[in-house]
Design a protein around this motif. Structure first.
Motif, PDB file in Angstrom:
ATOM      1  N   SER A  67       4.305  -3.810  -5.313  1.00  0.00           N
ATOM      2  CA  SER A  67       3.396  -4.419  -4.348  1.00  0.00           C
ATOM      3  C   SER A  67       4.194  -5.029  -3.212  1.00  0.00           C
ATOM      4  CB  SER A  67       2.522  -5.487  -5.012  1.00  0.00           C
ATOM      5  OG  SER A  67       3.316  -6.505  -5.567  1.00  0.00           O
ATOM      6  N   SER A  89      -1.895  -6.575   2.090  1.00  0.00           N
ATOM      7  CA  SER A  89      -0.926  -6.233   1.054  1.00  0.00           C
ATOM      8  C   SER A  89      -1.173  -4.788   0.626  1.00  0.00           C
ATOM      9  CB  SER A  89      -1.036  -7.184  -0.140  1.00  0.00           C
ATOM     10  OG  SER A  89      -2.337  -7.148  -0.685  1.00  0.00           O
ATOM     11  N   SER A 133       0.248 -12.099  -6.536  1.00  0.00           N
ATOM     12  CA  SER A 133       0.503 -10.860  -7.285  1.00  0.00           C
ATOM     13  C   SER A 133      -0.364 -10.733  -8.540  1.00  0.00           C
ATOM     14  CB  SER A 133       1.980 -10.737  -7.649  1.00  0.00           C
ATOM     15  OG  SER A 133       2.385 -11.818  -8.452  1.00  0.00           O
TER      16      SER A 133
END
Length: 187
Positions: A124, A173, A74
């Protein structure tokens, strides 16, 4: 740096190496510069149903903040998003692609790049693990809202964006990020 008109009427701008270098200048070390190319496409104005986005490539030879985790995480997602968004905004200013950026100068953008651009909502999703070394990404501005200042509040610009990353091994992602730009120039 070339602008082409593709068969759908989109204006296509290949990577502007000089602009990319300037966008990445605030990153303290060369190893923090993950964005290696960005092709910007523009069709109309996102506030009127148009599209503004960039197809990007990234290289992370080693993490700039942690020992190798073996996967895209992340923090790297956020750094890559910032670099894509900064480049897309700077290119929009330079080429007058979309209001409000079409009314700015590059000097006005450079002054605001770090001080006045804030992520206000960050979501996300990591659908499948990415190796995170060499991969691709896309960003699209889906909405721009502009508020003039008044006695109660300062002027403000809000950008809503979508982004995604993927690698050749099936890793993927995605994200939805909103950003506020405070202190926009008045022209």
């Amino acid at each position: 740096m070339t602008q082409l008109l593709d068969d759908t009427g989109e204006r296509v701008h290949t990577t502007d190496e000089e602009l990319l270098h300037r966008v990445l200048t605030p990153y303290r070390a060369k190893r923090c510069e993950y964005l290696t190319s960005a092709t910007v496409t523009a069709k109309g104005d996102p506030r009127d149903g148009g599209r503004l986005g960039a197809a990007c490539t990234f290289l992370i030879p080693e993490s700039c903040y942690i020992d190798d985790t073996g996967h895209f995480n992340s923090v790297e997602f956020n750094i890559c998003f910032n670099q894509m968004a900064y480049y897309l905004m700077a290119k929009s200013v330079k080429e007058s692609l979309v209001a409000p950026f079409s009314h700015w100068t590059l000097d006005q953008f450079w002054t605001r790049q770090l001080a006045d651009v804030f992520i206000t909502d960050f979501r996300s999703s990591f659908r499948s693990a990415m190796r995170g070394r060499h991969f691709r990404g896309e960003i699209e501005i889906v909405d721009i809202a502009e508020w003039d200042g008044n006695d109660l509040r300062d002027p403000l610009i809000i950008l809503r964006t979508l982004c995604r990353y993927w690698d050749e091994h099936g890793g993927e992602s995605t994200g939805e990020i909103a950003a506020a730009i405070t202190n926009p120039p008045t022209n």
